[in-house]
Motif scaffolding. Structure first.
Motif, PDB file in Angstrom:
ATOM      1  N   LYS A 140       0.845  -1.227   0.065  1.00 59.80           N
ATOM      2  CA  LYS A 140      -0.054  -0.122  -0.079  1.00 59.80           C
ATOM      3  C   LYS A 140       1.006   1.166   0.020  1.00 59.80           C
ATOM      4  CE  LYS A 140      -3.577   2.175   2.755  1.00 59.80           C
ATOM      5  NZ  LYS A 140      -4.666   2.095   3.932  1.00 59.80           N
ATOM      6  N   GLY A 195      -1.103  13.778   2.067  1.00 56.13           N
ATOM      7  CA  GLY A 195      -1.683  13.042   1.052  1.00 56.13           C
ATOM      8  C   GLY A 195      -2.298  11.561   1.206  1.00 56.13           C
ATOM      9  N   ALA A 319     -11.461   3.965  -5.020  1.00 54.81           N
ATOM     10  CA  ALA A 319     -11.203   3.609  -6.490  1.00 54.81           C
ATOM     11  C   ALA A 319     -11.731   2.183  -6.612  1.00 54.81           C
ATOM     12  CB  ALA A 319      -9.649   3.449  -6.487  1.00 54.81           C
TER      13      ALA A 319
ATOM     14  N   LYS B  62      -8.624   8.599  -9.179  1.00 54.73           N
ATOM     15  CA  LYS B  62      -8.495   7.727  -8.026  1.00 54.73           C
ATOM     16  C   LYS B  62      -7.462   7.109  -7.789  1.00 54.73           C
ATOM     17  CE  LYS B  62     -13.932   6.997  -8.025  1.00 54.73           C
ATOM     18  NZ  LYS B  62     -14.736   5.941  -8.356  1.00 54.73           N
ATOM     19  N   GLN B  63      -6.841   6.715  -8.595  1.00 59.72           N
ATOM     20  CA  GLN B  63      -5.732   5.703  -8.206  1.00 59.72           C
ATOM     21  C   GLN B  63      -4.574   6.661  -7.841  1.00 59.72           C
ATOM     22  OE1 GLN B  63      -5.629   2.652  -7.611  1.00 59.72           O
ATOM     23  NE2 GLN B  63      -7.409   1.691  -8.506  1.00 59.72           N
ATOM     24  N   ALA B  65      -4.818   9.601  -6.596  1.00 56.45           N
ATOM     25  CA  ALA B  65      -5.228  10.141  -5.351  1.00 56.45           C
ATOM     26  C   ALA B  65      -4.853   9.300  -4.227  1.00 56.45           C
ATOM     27  CB  ALA B  65      -6.802  10.599  -5.211  1.00 56.45           C
ATOM     28  N   LYS B  66      -4.841   7.911  -4.458  1.00 58.24           N
ATOM     29  CA  LYS B  66      -4.765   6.823  -3.537  1.00 58.24           C
ATOM     30  C   LYS B  66      -3.207   6.771  -3.043  1.00 58.24           C
ATOM     31  CE  LYS B  66      -5.952   2.027  -3.560  1.00 58.24           C
ATOM     32  NZ  LYS B  66      -6.656   0.806  -4.104  1.00 58.24           N
ATOM     33  N   ILE B  67      -2.333   7.125  -3.873  1.00 58.48           N
ATOM     34  CA  ILE B  67      -0.823   7.130  -3.759  1.00 58.48           C
ATOM     35  C   ILE B  67      -0.766   8.048  -2.194  1.00 58.48           C
ATOM     36  CG2 ILE B  67       1.416   7.659  -4.627  1.00 58.48           C
ATOM     37  CD1 ILE B  67       0.514   6.809  -7.228  1.00 58.48           C
ATOM     38  N   VAL B  70       0.868  11.456  -2.997  1.00 66.17           N
ATOM     39  CA  VAL B  70       0.003  12.277  -3.733  1.00 66.17           C
ATOM     40  C   VAL B  70      -0.872  13.091  -2.871  1.00 66.17           C
ATOM     41  CG1 VAL B  70      -1.543  12.633  -5.573  1.00 66.17           C
ATOM     42  CG2 VAL B  70       0.389  11.009  -5.929  1.00 66.17           C
TER      43      VAL B  70
END
Ligand SMILES: Cc1ncc(C[n+]2csc(CCOP(=O)(O)OP(=O)(O)O)c2C)c(N)n1
Ligand SMILES: [Mg+2]
Lengths: 576, 166
Positions: A140, A195, A319, B62-63, B65-67, B70
């Motif tokens: 993750k 973030g 997502a 979305k991907q 933003a998931k990091i 980021v």
């Protein structure tokens, strides 16, 4: 000064603060870690030296992959974060399969890897690997800590990231010199990362839209995945299903989130799901997906999946929503809270007609097998196991046919009762995972229902079970085949069983040689007694059942078919 | 359809690798990627041009933003944005063609930044369509080399922010 990895080495030049290796241990204690798994090597020696005196139980596997699966299953069984350590280079690369397994199933792990000295990084030093590069797609989050002053906070953040939101593995790579240098550890504060934001509370307008859709629906189905277990929302799910009067089907990872002995349980859906679950989904006018992600093993041909249904999709990961199937009513947030709010907002509806229809499918297409056979049917072994354990055991599996039979023929009534590699489908997961689960649940019966080929991959961990005196049980459904592969070759490659059988060792003898109890069973009539013996045993115990070699898993939705187009139902009918 | 996505990222090692790796792993089709520091030294800005239908682009957003590193992601679709690309292009320019080429350069509001007896190097800045048009016009003379930054973009003040997502 960094030439030596001895713990005192950095002390003269940087006398103040705590050494990095001690900071790691202090942070583990601060995070409440009681058990960790891992393996030694040159660049983690400073850390292991500090672990020598630490109040943390340490389990050494025989292979880092095993250690990672143990940490993973420890997390799955306990709901806590699993912790694993490995050395640089080969130690780190051996973690990759374990991390990928945890990543696919959203399991919280914090992995620590040692790294070569900071100034050697990039020089192809001995046992150097680009660990953060290699593990980036299977974690993750990951990070290399090059400044000891950032170590403590990085570890705190790692635990937070691993366990919050949609959980997952986080890896911290720590060069050996950073373990030796000193820093002053700041007191813990509320973690803030620019973030990383998690939305746990569902949007109230979306929730009332979802409630309205449920109230208006004639043929709703709750489609539940592992997210409900991760969120600890089984009780809330039960309340919603009962109040709204909606049947429940689960994914493989969702098994246990809903008591399967209840009438409104449709059991598992998908490729090897029940006919009544798949039919209900296809006939439904409303799919209420909770913590599930519409994976291809569940949906079959995606265009024809639940094509008459409106879709409500509740998930903590934005997502996941509308990735595979477009959601009409998306609700981003934590399943538990959203289920509570949904339950408040829905009204009871009479759905007699819908439940009658489902009842018809249930009585017409129960999952069954040939009970009269003279051979040992794998399903029989599992049913007998279910009977003797009174449905209370925690079941762990490898990957293959036996995994599907364990999903179909043991019945689960509590979350975290079924532990399996769903997303990645990692053969070899079973035994190390059973060890991790047994450590989390010392007083419970933990049984690895495994396949011969899967078991072969990590059977070395039997020594680990012996070393730590763990009463894990292995119920080996030995068909002398990579059975699931053989089934596909039978059905789709004209029975050309190319390379799908192995010459196995005598597993009972292997078990004995490794210090465990080993029992071989070749006759059907010996099954109950062998299982009884296994359950009474306090040492690690393996029972090698020589099952019907070419038994298949039914029903089955072939690749590319819609999920109501199941094969094998005629076989059920003929046996009903 | 082309979307311009703007991502504010932490200025840390590995962020670019993480982002680029995610695009590759998820088979997203990236047209261009430009990265540079912002006024805040701890943050960089990535401008990514993605080609795909709305569903694909929504996943990209979305991907991204998931990091964890980021910080903020914006899809500029439907917004009033200023988008610019910078190109350096070296064109074969023998003496007899030179006047024509210089006229072309002037017409496009481009700038000569270097000359040799056989060629000129030109700097062109503008929306992608202008860059492409200039390149097409140069083709008959012979393009020796091209370097482009990829698109960078900013929403106009008062432009709608409805697609922002952190
Ligand atoms: C590490 C790994 N390699 C290959 C596969 C592909 N695969 C899926 S099931 C299977 C056969 C499993 O055989 P066995 O463990 O004996 O279980 P059975 O199907 O016979 O019950 C294989 C090779 C996999 N899932 N994991
Ligand atoms: Mg087998």
């Amino acid at each position: 000064m960094a030439e030596s990895s001895s713990p005192g080495a950095g002390a003269t030049s940087e006398p103040t603060g705590t050494q990095g290796c001690q900071i790691i241990v202090d942070m583990l204690i601060e995070q409440g870690v009681e058990v960790m798994f891992g393996y030694l090597g040159g660049v983690v020696l400073p850390l292991f030296d500090k672990l020598y005196d630490a109040p943390i139980r340490f389990i050494i596997p025989r292979h880092e992959q095993g250690g990672c699966h143990m940490a993973d299953a420890y997390a799955r069984a306990s709901g806590k974060v699993g912790v694993v350590v490995a050395t640089s280079g080969p130690g780190a690369t051996n973690l990759v399969t374990g991390l990928a397994t945890a990543m696919m199933d959203s399991i919280p792990i914090v992995a620590f890897t040692g790294q070569v000295r900071t100034e050697l990084i990039g020089n192809d030093a001995f046992q150097e690997a680009d660990t953060t590069g290699i593990t980036r797609p299977v974690t993750k989050h990951n990070v290399i800590v090059k400044d000891v002053n950032e170590l403590a906070q990085t570890i705190r953040e790692a635990f937070y990231i691993a366990s919050s939101g949609r959980p997952g593995p986080v890896l911290i790579d720590i060069p050996v010199d950073v373990q030796i240098k000193r820093a002053v550890v700041p007191p813990p504060t509320k973690i803030k990362m620019p973030g990383y934001h998690i939305r746990t509370k569902g949007h109230s307008r979306q929730i009332s839209m979802a409630a309205k859709a449920i109230n208006e629906s004639q043929r709703p189905v709750l489609y539940v995945g592992g997210g409900v277990i991760l969120s600890g929302a089984s009780e809330e799910l039960r309340k919603l299903a009962l109040k709204a009067n909606v049947p429940v089907t689960t994914t493989l990872l969702g098994l246990g989130s809903y008591d399967q002995s209840r009438a409104e349980s449709l059991d598992m859906l998908g490729m090897h799901g029940t006919a009544y679950a798949n039919y209900a989904v296809q006939e439904s006018d409303l799919m209420i997906a909770i913590g599930a992600r519409f994976e291809d093993r569940v949906t079959g041909k995606i265009k024809d999946f639940a094509s008459k249904a409106k879709v409500i999709h509740v998930d903590i990961d934005p997502a996941s929503i509308s990735k595979n199937v477009r959601a009409d009513i998306p609700v981003v947030g934590d399943a538990k809270q959203i289920l509570v709010e949904l339950t408040e907002a829905v009204e009871h509806r009479d759905r007699t007609e819908w439940f009658e229809k489902i009842g018809e499918w249930k009585s017409k297409f129960p999952v069954t097998y040939d009970r009269e056979a003279n051979t040992i049917k794998p399903q029989y072994v599992i049913e007998e196991l279910y009977r003797q354990t009174e449905g209370n055991a925690t079941i762990v599996t490898g990957v293959g046919q036996h995994q599907m039979w364990a999903a179909q023929f043991y019945r689960y009534d509590r979350p975290r009762q079924f532990i399996t590699s769903g997303g990645l489908g990692t053969m070899g997961f079973g035994l190390p995972a059973a060890i991790g689960a047994q450590i989390a649940l010392p007083d419970q019966v933990v049984i690895d229902i495994d396949g011969d080929s899967s078991f072969n991959m990590t059977l070395t961990e039997l020594s680990t079970a012996v070393m730590y005196d763990l009463p894990v049980k292995i119920c080996l459904l030995n068909n002398g085949y990579m059975g699931m592969v053989r089934q596909w070759q039978e059905l789709f490659y004209g029975k050309r069983y190319s390379q799908s059988s192995l010459k196995n060792p005598d597993f009972a003898t292997v078990a004995k040689a490794l210090g465990a109890v080993g029992i071989k069973v070749e006759k059907k009539k010996d099954v109950p007694k062998a299982l009884g013996k296994m359950l009474a045993e306090t040492r690690p115990c393996l029972v090698d059942f020589h099952i019907d070699r070419e038994e298949n898993v039914w029903p089955m939705v072939a690749a590319g078919k819609a999920i109501h187009e199941m094969d094998g139902l005629d076989i059920f009918e003929s046996m009903a | 359809m082309k979307h311009i996505i703007s991502a504010l990222v932490q200025n840390k090692p590995g962020v670019l690798a993480h982002t680029a790796g995610m695009f590759a792993a998820r088979a997203f089709n990236i047209d261009s990627l430009a990265v540079g520091r912002t006024d805040d030294p701890s943050l960089s800005r990535m401008t990514i041009v993605v080609i795909g239908d709305d569903r694909v682009v929504e996943q990209v957003r979305k991907q991204l933003a998931k990091i964890v590193s980021v910080v903020k992601v914006q899809d500029f679709v439907g917004q009033d944005v200023v988008a610019r690309d910078l190109m350096l292009i070296s064109i074969a320019a023998p003496p007899d063609k030179r006047p024509e080429i210089l006229a072309l350069i002037e017409m496009f509001n481009a700038k000569v930044v270097d000359t040799t007896p056989k060629s000129v190097m030109v700097e062109v800045c503008g929306p992608e369509s202008k860059i492409e048009a200039f390149m097409d016009s140069c083709r008959p003379y012979g393009i020796k080399s091209v370097v482009r930054t990829g698109t960078v973009a900013m929403a106009r003040q008062g432009g709608s922010q409805q697609n922002s997502n952190s």
